[in-house]
Design an enzyme around this catalytic site. Structure first.
Site, PDB file in Angstrom:
ATOM      1  N   THR A   1      -7.869 -35.297  14.494  1.00 25.67           N
ATOM      2  CA  THR A   1      -8.551 -36.217  13.598  1.00 25.67           C
ATOM      3  C   THR A   1      -8.075 -37.648  13.886  1.00 25.67           C
ATOM      4  O   THR A   1      -7.235 -37.861  14.768  1.00 25.67           O
ATOM      5  CB  THR A   1      -8.330 -35.782  12.127  1.00 25.67           C
TER       6      THR A   1
ATOM      7  N   GLY B   1      -4.742 -23.534   2.712  1.00 23.23           N
ATOM      8  CA  GLY B   1      -4.700 -23.180   1.283  1.00 23.23           C
ATOM      9  C   GLY B   1      -3.894 -24.180   0.464  1.00 23.23           C
ATOM     10  O   GLY B   1      -3.333 -23.840  -0.575  1.00 23.23           O
TER      11      GLY B   1
ATOM     12  N   ARG C   1     -19.005 -24.256   8.836  1.00 28.17           N
ATOM     13  CA  ARG C   1     -18.900 -23.754  10.211  1.00 28.17           C
ATOM     14  C   ARG C   1     -17.989 -22.525  10.283  1.00 28.17           C
ATOM     15  O   ARG C   1     -17.096 -22.362   9.455  1.00 28.17           O
ATOM     16  CB  ARG C   1     -18.299 -24.838  11.119  1.00 28.17           C
TER      17      ARG C   1
ATOM     18  N   THR D   1     -16.021 -33.169  11.829  1.00 30.40           N
ATOM     19  CA  THR D   1     -16.743 -32.662  10.657  1.00 30.40           C
ATOM     20  C   THR D   1     -18.046 -33.430  10.436  1.00 30.40           C
ATOM     21  O   THR D   1     -18.880 -33.011   9.648  1.00 30.40           O
ATOM     22  CB  THR D   1     -15.883 -32.810   9.392  1.00 30.40           C
TER      23      THR D   1
ATOM     24  N   ASP E   1      -6.913 -26.119   6.260  1.00 31.12           N
ATOM     25  CA  ASP E   1      -7.409 -24.884   5.632  1.00 31.12           C
ATOM     26  C   ASP E   1      -6.327 -23.824   5.464  1.00 31.12           C
ATOM     27  O   ASP E   1      -6.599 -22.634   5.513  1.00 31.12           O
ATOM     28  CB  ASP E   1      -8.610 -24.325   6.426  1.00 31.12           C
TER      29      ASP E   1
ATOM     30  N   ASP F   1      -2.354 -11.551   1.260  1.00 25.87           N
ATOM     31  CA  ASP F   1      -3.229 -10.401   0.955  1.00 25.87           C
ATOM     32  C   ASP F   1      -4.300 -10.194   2.028  1.00 25.87           C
ATOM     33  O   ASP F   1      -4.878  -9.113   2.104  1.00 25.87           O
ATOM     34  CB  ASP F   1      -3.895 -10.585  -0.411  1.00 25.87           C
TER      35      ASP F   1
ATOM     36  N   HIS G   1     -10.494 -29.260  -0.173  1.00 29.36           N
ATOM     37  CA  HIS G   1      -9.424 -28.453  -0.767  1.00 29.36           C
ATOM     38  C   HIS G   1     -10.037 -27.524  -1.803  1.00 29.36           C
ATOM     39  O   HIS G   1     -10.626 -27.976  -2.779  1.00 29.36           O
ATOM     40  CB  HIS G   1      -8.349 -29.360  -1.381  1.00 29.36           C
TER      41      HIS G   1
ATOM     42  N   ARG H   1     -10.129 -54.337  11.200  1.00 35.44           N
ATOM     43  CA  ARG H   1     -10.001 -55.179   9.988  1.00 35.44           C
ATOM     44  C   ARG H   1     -11.325 -55.754   9.504  1.00 35.44           C
ATOM     45  O   ARG H   1     -11.391 -56.850   8.952  1.00 35.44           O
ATOM     46  CB  ARG H   1      -8.943 -56.286  10.192  1.00 35.44           C
TER      47      ARG H   1
HETATM   48  P1  IMP Z   1     -12.804 -35.378  11.966  1.00 32.04           P
HETATM   49  O1  IMP Z   1     -11.553 -35.363  11.145  1.00 32.04           O
HETATM   50  O2  IMP Z   1     -14.042 -35.125  11.151  1.00 32.04           O
HETATM   51  O3  IMP Z   1     -12.913 -36.569  12.849  1.00 32.04           O
HETATM   52  O4  IMP Z   1     -12.724 -34.113  12.967  1.00 32.04           O
HETATM   53  C1  IMP Z   1     -11.721 -34.007  13.981  1.00 32.04           C
HETATM   54  C2  IMP Z   1     -11.236 -32.577  14.119  1.00 32.04           C
HETATM   55  O5  IMP Z   1     -10.499 -32.205  12.960  1.00 32.04           O
HETATM   56  C3  IMP Z   1     -12.341 -31.521  14.241  1.00 32.04           C
HETATM   57  O6  IMP Z   1     -11.882 -30.454  15.045  1.00 32.04           O
HETATM   58  C4  IMP Z   1     -12.526 -31.045  12.817  1.00 32.04           C
HETATM   59  O7  IMP Z   1     -13.067 -29.759  12.743  1.00 32.04           O
HETATM   60  C5  IMP Z   1     -11.088 -31.066  12.345  1.00 32.04           C
HETATM   61  N1  IMP Z   1     -10.944 -31.247  10.879  1.00 32.04           N
HETATM   62  C6  IMP Z   1     -11.054 -32.402  10.184  1.00 32.04           C
HETATM   63  N2  IMP Z   1     -10.823 -32.192   8.890  1.00 32.04           N
HETATM   64  C7  IMP Z   1     -10.532 -30.893   8.745  1.00 32.04           C
HETATM   65  C8  IMP Z   1     -10.166 -30.081   7.640  1.00 32.04           C
HETATM   66  O8  IMP Z   1     -10.023 -30.510   6.504  1.00 32.04           O
HETATM   67  N3  IMP Z   1      -9.951 -28.762   7.902  1.00 32.04           N
HETATM   68  C9  IMP Z   1     -10.061 -28.264   9.136  1.00 32.04           C
HETATM   69  N4  IMP Z   1     -10.388 -28.985  10.208  1.00 32.04           N
HETATM   70  C10 IMP Z   1     -10.619 -30.290  10.020  1.00 32.04           C
HETATM   71 MG    MG Z   2     -10.181 -27.246   3.972  1.00 32.58          MG
END
Ligand code: IMP
Ligand code: MG
Length: 332
Positions: free
Chosen positions: A189, A15, A251, A122, A13, A281, A42, A136
């Protein structure tokens, strides 16, 4: 910039969507390859319309850009078709035949597993889908009849593109602090999110990459559980105008001031050659929509210079608002 890798510096996040959409329009990108999966949204703004993309590459705004999903990515088929409908890019979209598939069962496992809930995932099912791929037993894009007309050999296509001098952008997802190897394990992740992993998922070797552009946000945010240096209360974040909610899951995002040491460490491990700094900004409201560095306030300039001094990177792009063209471009 024939081949550029874009990665997020912190917890996602930052940007990236905005930076990629700007580069697509400005540099007339020939190819954009999305990596990762549906967990990352995105955000792209154009003429007052907002797109939160989970599957289609953020470069779609430039109508001649070929849009690809790499072999290392994980495809959520329903979300992919929903976004095709929204962006109308059917004729220039390709998915690598070896990309793996997230199924409904993975989403259920992600949402019901106590471990995943503790991490605060997520809930899209990306972790369980990656587990299945490691075993696999995962389905691949080539096994899905609806995807047949989109199947591609992404690695071959982009390497031939590079041979022909085309401009290729490799779109990383999430941020380096969510990397399975270099992030805040176990609050991460299910994959590495660094520059080398982005190359691997797309199918480009390290010697072919010209620039690694690391995207910093002017403050840090995080969704889900796990440590975050300098974290402030939601009230404080609101007072400063930094409070955000997640583009993908809605969230609340946690927030903290920019961490210079973390910024430097992550630039180094990824071999970053350039930086983008977004949302200037949000910490200096007087900078909204400014497009020339000289027109920034003194405080904002000082902050940018401090980021450059501490990261040892040139800040080539500075975001001053949500639209793709709200940017200061300091390249050449
Ligand atoms: P997962 O990727 O859904 O398994 O989540 C694992 C961790 O990564 C959690 O804390 C999510 O909130 C964070 N996370 C996964 N994808 C994003 C993203 O695109 N932006 C921000 N946090 C993410
Ligand atoms: Mg994002």
């Amino acid at each position: 910039m024939p081949c550029t890798v874009i990665l997020g510096a912190f917890w996602g996040d930052e940007g990236k969507g905005k930076i990629i959409s700007y580069l697509a329009l400005k540099d007339k990108l020939d190819f954009c390859v999305r990596t990762g999966s549906v967990n990352a949204a995105h955000t792209v703004w154009r003429e007052g319309k907002r797109y939160a993309l989970h599957m289609v590459p953020a470069a779609f705004l430039y109508e001649k850009c070929r849009l690809l999903v790499g072999a290392g990515a994980n495809v959520h088929v329903a979300k992919f078709f929903e976004e095709l409908e929204l962006t109308k890019v059917n004729d220039r979209m390709g998915i690598d035949q070896m990309a793996s598939i997230i199924e409904e069962k993975h989403t259920i496992q992600d949402k019901t597993s106590a471990v995943n809930k503790g991490i605060g995932t997520t809930g899209w099912g990306v972790g369980p889908a990656l587990e299945e791929r490691a075993r696999r037993t995962a389905k691949l894009a080539k096994d899905i009849p609806e995807l047949r007309s989109y199947l591609a050999n992404v690695a071959t296509e982009i390497n031939e593109g590079l041979d022909a001098g085309k401009k290729v952008l490799l779109e990383g997802t999430q941020g380096f602090m969510l990397s399975l190897f270099y992030g805040t394990y176990p609050y991460v992740t299910g994959r590495d999110t660094g520059a080398a992993a982005i190359c691997s998922e797309a199918g480009v070797g390290p010697t072919r990459v010209d620039e690694v552009l690391i995207v910093y946000k002017s403050f840090m945010t995080r969704v889900g559980a796990g440590p975050m240096p300098g974290e402030m209360t939601k009230e404080e974040a609101k007072k400063r105008g930094w409070f955000e909610t997640a583009a993908g899951t809605g969230r609340d995002r946690r927030s903290a001031p920019f961490d210079f040491d973390l910024a430097r460490r992550n630039a180094k491990i990824n071999g970053a050659t350039q930086a983008a700094l977004t949302k200037l900004d949000c910490i200096f409201p007087e900078c909204r929509s400014v497009q020339e560095f000289e027109e920034l306030s003194e405080d904002a300039k000082q902050f940018v210079k401090e980021v450059e001094r501490r990261t040892r990177l040139p800040t080539v792009l500075i975001g001053t608002g949500p639209e793709a063209l709200d940017i200061i471009d300091r390249r050449n």
